[in-house]
Design a protein around this motif. Structure first.
Motif, PDB file in Angstrom:
ATOM      1  N   ALA A 211       0.832  -1.207   0.000  1.00  0.00           N
ATOM      2  CA  ALA A 211       0.000   0.000   0.000  1.00  0.00           C
ATOM      3  C   ALA A 211       0.865   1.256   0.000  1.00  0.00           C
ATOM      4  N   ALA A 212       1.878   1.276   0.847  1.00  0.00           N
ATOM      5  CA  ALA A 212       2.743   2.455   0.944  1.00  0.00           C
ATOM      6  C   ALA A 212       3.509   2.683  -0.352  1.00  0.00           C
ATOM      7  N   ARG A 213       4.005   1.598  -0.950  1.00  0.00           N
ATOM      8  CA  ARG A 213       4.757   1.749  -2.206  1.00  0.00           C
ATOM      9  C   ARG A 213       3.861   2.292  -3.311  1.00  0.00           C
ATOM     10  N   ALA A 214       2.671   1.714  -3.434  1.00  0.00           N
ATOM     11  CA  ALA A 214       1.761   2.132  -4.505  1.00  0.00           C
ATOM     12  C   ALA A 214       1.268   3.556  -4.289  1.00  0.00           C
ATOM     13  N   TRP A 215       0.993   3.901  -3.042  1.00  0.00           N
ATOM     14  CA  TRP A 215       0.476   5.249  -2.778  1.00  0.00           C
ATOM     15  C   TRP A 215       1.543   6.313  -3.028  1.00  0.00           C
ATOM     16  N   ARG A 216       2.789   5.993  -2.717  1.00  0.00           N
ATOM     17  CA  ARG A 216       3.876   6.933  -3.007  1.00  0.00           C
ATOM     18  C   ARG A 216       3.956   7.203  -4.520  1.00  0.00           C
ATOM     19  N   LEU A 217       3.824   6.159  -5.315  1.00  0.00           N
ATOM     20  CA  LEU A 217       3.819   6.311  -6.773  1.00  0.00           C
ATOM     21  C   LEU A 217       2.621   7.134  -7.232  1.00  0.00           C
ATOM     22  N   THR A 218       1.478   6.924  -6.573  1.00  0.00           N
ATOM     23  CA  THR A 218       0.265   7.664  -6.911  1.00  0.00           C
ATOM     24  C   THR A 218       0.432   9.142  -6.617  1.00  0.00           C
ATOM     25  N   GLU A 219       0.952   9.457  -5.445  1.00  0.00           N
ATOM     26  CA  GLU A 219       1.169  10.856  -5.067  1.00  0.00           C
ATOM     27  C   GLU A 219       2.078  11.546  -6.083  1.00  0.00           C
ATOM     28  N   GLU A 220       3.164  10.880  -6.466  1.00  0.00           N
ATOM     29  CA  GLU A 220       4.108  11.461  -7.412  1.00  0.00           C
ATOM     30  C   GLU A 220       3.456  11.663  -8.783  1.00  0.00           C
ATOM     31  N   PHE A 221       2.660  10.694  -9.193  1.00  0.00           N
ATOM     32  CA  PHE A 221       2.010  10.756 -10.506  1.00  0.00           C
ATOM     33  C   PHE A 221       0.979  11.877 -10.546  1.00  0.00           C
ATOM     34  N   LEU A 222       0.152  11.987  -9.511  1.00  0.00           N
ATOM     35  CA  LEU A 222      -0.850  13.056  -9.479  1.00  0.00           C
ATOM     36  C   LEU A 222      -0.184  14.427  -9.449  1.00  0.00           C
ATOM     37  N   ALA A 223       0.892  14.553  -8.686  1.00  0.00           N
ATOM     38  CA  ALA A 223       1.607  15.836  -8.634  1.00  0.00           C
ATOM     39  C   ALA A 223       2.159  16.221 -10.007  1.00  0.00           C
ATOM     40  N   ARG A 224       2.642  15.212 -10.712  1.00  0.00           N
ATOM     41  CA  ARG A 224       3.205  15.434 -12.051  1.00  0.00           C
ATOM     42  C   ARG A 224       2.140  15.809 -13.077  1.00  0.00           C
ATOM     43  N   THR A 225       1.001  15.161 -13.005  1.00  0.00           N
ATOM     44  CA  THR A 225       0.006  15.287 -14.072  1.00  0.00           C
ATOM     45  C   THR A 225      -1.067  16.333 -13.798  1.00  0.00           C
TER      46      THR A 225
END
Length: 227
Positions: A211-225
């Motif tokens: 969960a933590a790994r996937a959510w970190r990727l999600t946060e980064e992706f949303l910030a980028r896009t």
């Protein structure tokens, strides 16, 4: 704090739960358990990051406001709701909710994020509507709807568990192959993750490390896009 906006469609109207005031928007699409404590928790996480979050009541045509606790006893109830769900009208409802979110004062770019049942619905929505970002978590219907992927013009991020009893690993591999080489699309498989591994309100599913790994990727992706 949450507030309710109303989404009006040709044959009725339904609730859109909204958190936050100003910033990029995220349409948050529910799991089979309805808009309940898990969606609230995810919305609060996103609001803390500066997003305006809106979660539509996707089961309103069956039973408005329906939600249950996330445990084994409730699982058959959730599956029953999905079995009654009209996917064509559901995607149209999600698109109408997206339009309301886009029209809220202070909302900038808008993405869609869905989990489980909502991961499939978010994917289908992004294939037919204008969004700035798509994040789909373990949507079991995605592997069978890859003919829709060409309709997605937004950056997209897919998450799956490699040890998901509801989505065979070979089906996840189909999504990996479909995404490969597409600009703006990425897929992340937590090989140790089961189904709904991000749901911290469901002890039967939650796995903190994936969960933590996937959510970190999600946060980064949303910030980028969505920035």
């Amino acid at each position: 704090m949450t507030r309710i906006e109303r989404v009006v469609v040709p044959d009725g109207e339904f609730d859109l739960h909204v958190w936050g005031q100003d910033g990029p928007g995220v349409l948050l699409v529910q799991e089979i358990f309805g808009v309940g404590e898990y969606l609230q928790a995810v919305a609060e996480d996103l609001v803390a990051l500066g997003y305006v979050v809106a979660a539509p009541d996707m089961f309103w045509r069956i039973q408005p406001g329906w939600n249950v606790v996330h445990n084994e006893e409730a699982l058959p109830q959730g599956m029953s709701m999905v079995s009654q769900f009209d996917w064509t009208k559901g995607v149209e409802d999600a698109e109408a909710a997206l339009a309301v979110l886009k029209g809220l004062p202070g909302v900038g770019k808008v993405g869609v994020l869905g989990f489980c049942f909502g991961g499939t619905l978010a994917y289908l929505l992004a294939a037919r509507a204008e969004v700035d970002s798509l994040v789909s978590f373990y949507g079991s219907g995605v592997p069978g709807a890859l003919d829709q992927i060409d309709g997605i013009g937004a950056p997209a991020q897919f998450h799956f568990g490699g040890d998901d009893p509801y989505i065979p690993r070979e089906d996840v591999a189909k999504v990996e192959r479909a995404v490969e080489g597409r600009d703006g699309m990425e897929i992340h498989v937590q090989e140790d993750g089961g189904h709904a591994f991000h749901n911290r309100k469901a002890p039967m599913f939650y796995q903190p490390e994936p969960a933590a790994r996937a959510w970190r990727l999600t946060e980064e992706f949303l910030a980028r896009t969505l920035s």
